[in-house]
Design an enzyme around this catalytic site. Sequence first.
Site, PDB file in Angstrom:
ATOM      1  N   ARG A   1       0.814  -1.222   0.000  1.00  0.00           N
ATOM      2  CA  ARG A   1       0.000   0.000   0.000  1.00  0.00           C
ATOM      3  C   ARG A   1       0.847   1.271   0.000  1.00  0.00           C
ATOM      4  NH1 ARG A   1      -5.388  -1.201   3.654  1.00  0.00           N
ATOM      5  NH2 ARG A   1      -6.252  -2.731   2.227  1.00  0.00           N
TER       6      ARG A   1
ATOM      7  N   ASP B   1     -15.849   9.881   7.588  1.00  0.00           N
ATOM      8  CA  ASP B   1     -14.805   8.863   7.508  1.00  0.00           C
ATOM      9  C   ASP B   1     -13.506   9.513   7.970  1.00  0.00           C
ATOM     10  OD1 ASP B   1     -14.718   5.969   5.890  1.00  0.00           O
ATOM     11  OD2 ASP B   1     -12.754   6.918   6.034  1.00  0.00           O
TER      12      ASP B   1
END
Length: 340
Positions: A110, A211
């Site tokens: 990632r 979020d």
Amino acid sequence: MRCSKSTPPSSKSGQASAPACAAISCRACSTWMTASSSCWTWSACCRPRSWNNWSHRPSRLRPWRALKFKDVCLMTSALSERAFLQLQRFFADASGIQLASGKQTLVASRLRKRVELLGLPSFDAYCDHLSMPGNEDERQRAIDLLTTNETYFFREPAHFEMLSRLLRGPLSTGAIRIWSAACSTGEEPYSIAMSLADLRPDGNWEVVASDLSSRALDAARSGMFRMQRLELMPAGYLQRFCLRGTGKYAGNLLVQRTLRQKVRVLMHNLLDSGAMLGRFDVVFLRNALIYFDAAKKQAILSRVIDQLLPGGLLFVGHSESLHGHRLPLQRVDKAVYRRI
Ligand SMILES: C[S@@+](CC[C@H](N)C(=O)[O-])C[C@H]1O[C@@H](n2cnc3c(N)ncnc32)[C@H](O)[C@@H]1O
């Protein structure tokens, strides 16, 4: 296709030449119409700014371009134990999520591109870079890359069936507030908004979407999505609530502006109090709890339940269990709880 034959607001000559940002082009008749019309296309000029930002990175941020591919791979191939522990601590502090040991490959995959893009020689150097004062933007970027944002429209349809029953019954009148508390890129809050727009046309409702990932929130704000994984969307909603991209936006959909305006998108960390958001009739907290250990889960649930009105409903993911947690909740259905 219905469309008004009016001239776009920006055109003085009466000829539809350059599109105004609020206007969309009807391919069928080449006249202009506002985004609220029923024509199901939009032109490139309507793209949200965040989409632009995301897809066009300035080339000065690409020092790795000058490097040979094999050098870059060699530089960042190994994530040292020290770097992993630092990243683990950083992410746990920021999100409450403890990356299990064994997740080294995931973390490396990632972050690798980012490390290369910055021209840094190793993950260790990236950790040093992350911890430097003033590097808040980079820390946010790392959070964006480390969070899992998997989501799609009308995911776990049993919840939307229950929401529809509520909107036809006890929630058919009066103001309604619904919170999508880990909204990711926005498919969940827009699914909720579509249900509300369909069953509560009085518009006396609001959806709050939050979020931790700013990149996910940018996507949610844009309201633009790939035309994929739409099979759970109720028939007719696509034509009714979305515009279809053409030209370079072919393959994408844009949620209609009127609906986008009903969804308030903001950053909120589930570890923090949600008092500033007010109280809600329904909270969707789905497929996020699964990432937290029992203590963090208890703390997050307590904070979220504080924002539920008495009798309000909490929807959690179908694979998430509240078993063993002491909470003021009563089970109503699978993955649905009522605040008592
Ligand atoms: C798998 S997605 C779930 C999306 C959606 N609720 C669904 O069910 O499709 C999990 C989301 O939780 C968010 N998240 C993780 N930790 C968080 C935190 N501490 N505060 C707020 N959001 C968080 C992630 O950024 C991610 O977008």
